[in-house]
Every structure is written in structure tokens, then in C-alpha cells.
Design a protein around this motif. Structure first.
Motif, short mmCIF file in Angstrom:
data_model
loop_
_atom_site.label_atom_id
_atom_site.label_comp_id
_atom_site.label_asym_id
_atom_site.label_seq_id
_atom_site.Cartn_x
_atom_site.Cartn_y
_atom_site.Cartn_z
N ILE A 18 -11.32 -30.40 -37.44
CA ILE A 18 -10.32 -30.49 -36.38
C ILE A 18 -10.28 -29.14 -35.66
N VAL A 19 -10.26 -29.19 -34.34
CA VAL A 19 -10.13 -27.98 -33.53
C VAL A 19 -9.12 -28.29 -32.43
N GLY A 20 -8.18 -27.41 -32.24
CA GLY A 20 -7.22 -27.54 -31.16
C GLY A 20 -7.58 -26.59 -30.03
N ALA A 21 -7.01 -26.82 -28.87
CA ALA A 21 -7.25 -25.95 -27.72
C ALA A 21 -5.97 -25.82 -26.92
N SER A 22 -5.77 -24.67 -26.34
CA SER A 22 -4.55 -24.40 -25.60
C SER A 22 -4.84 -23.51 -24.39
#
Length: 112
Positions: A18-22
Motif C-alpha cells: 500500500i502506498v498513499g500520496a498527498s
């Protein structure tokens, strides 16, 4: 992101990352990671307009931000599925993501 963190063990058991981005800067993205107790990486500092241009995400000109956009990537990095939101609903959730991946893996193995 909290929903995915809540099911992180299910993703880890399947070898799914899982990788998030902002679009937030490092400090604000770090606050989100800390507040949600996220154990997966979260990229920060994305240019909202450029991200929208590259991915097809919905950029709200009036408000100046992108709406939630989620991708399921294949091991080779190609997009397998995507969800584009234009408002406060319509996001990938952990349970649906796990189901979709399990279904795709099962279907692929049956078609060999």
C-alpha cells in the motif's frame, strides 16, 4: 487511508504493498501519517494539477484541489483498476480492493 491501515495485515499476508500520496508538504503529510498511525509510505508534495493531468484525477478548479483517486497496480506497475471521485463519496475501500485483487488472481490462474 485509515481503512487500508485497518486491514494492513490482510494486504501484507498477500504480499500487497500500500502506498498513499498527498499534495500536502512534508510536515502536513507527516501529521496525517502520525494521526492515522499509518505504517505504509505516503508520498508528499504532489502537484495537484500535474497529478490530475497525468492520471485523469478530477481537479476542482474552484476549490483548487484534486478529489480522491485510487489505483490498483499490477506487479509490473500497469494500472489494473482505478476509481476516480468527483465529490465526497466514491473511493476504493480496503475490503473491495482485497476482493478485486483476489478475483483477478483467481481469474488469471483459471485462464492459464
Amino acid at each position: 487511508m485509515a481503512d487500508f491501515q485497518g486491514r494492513i495485515h490482510d494486504f501484507n499476508e498477500k504480499g500487497i504493498k500500500i502506498v498513499g500520496a498527498s499534495v500536502d508538504n512534508l510536515e502536513n503529510a507527516g501529521k496525517i501519517v502520525e494521526r492515522r498511525n499509518l505504517s505504509f509510505p505516503v508520498a508528499y508534495g504532489l502537484d495537484a494539477r500535474e497529478f490530475a493531468r497525468l492520471t485523469g484525477a478530477f481537479f476542482d478548479e474552484a476549490k483548487g484541489y484534486i478529489h480522491a483517486t485510487g489505483f490498483i497496480l499490477r506487479p509490473d506497475g500497469r494500472i489494473d483498476d482505478a476509481v476516480y471521485s468527483t465529490g465526497p463519496i466514491g473511493r476504493l475501500v480496503a475490503a473491495d480492493t482485497l476482493f478485486m485483487i483476489d478475483h483477478r488472481v483467481k481469474t488469471a490462474s483459471e485462464n492459464k
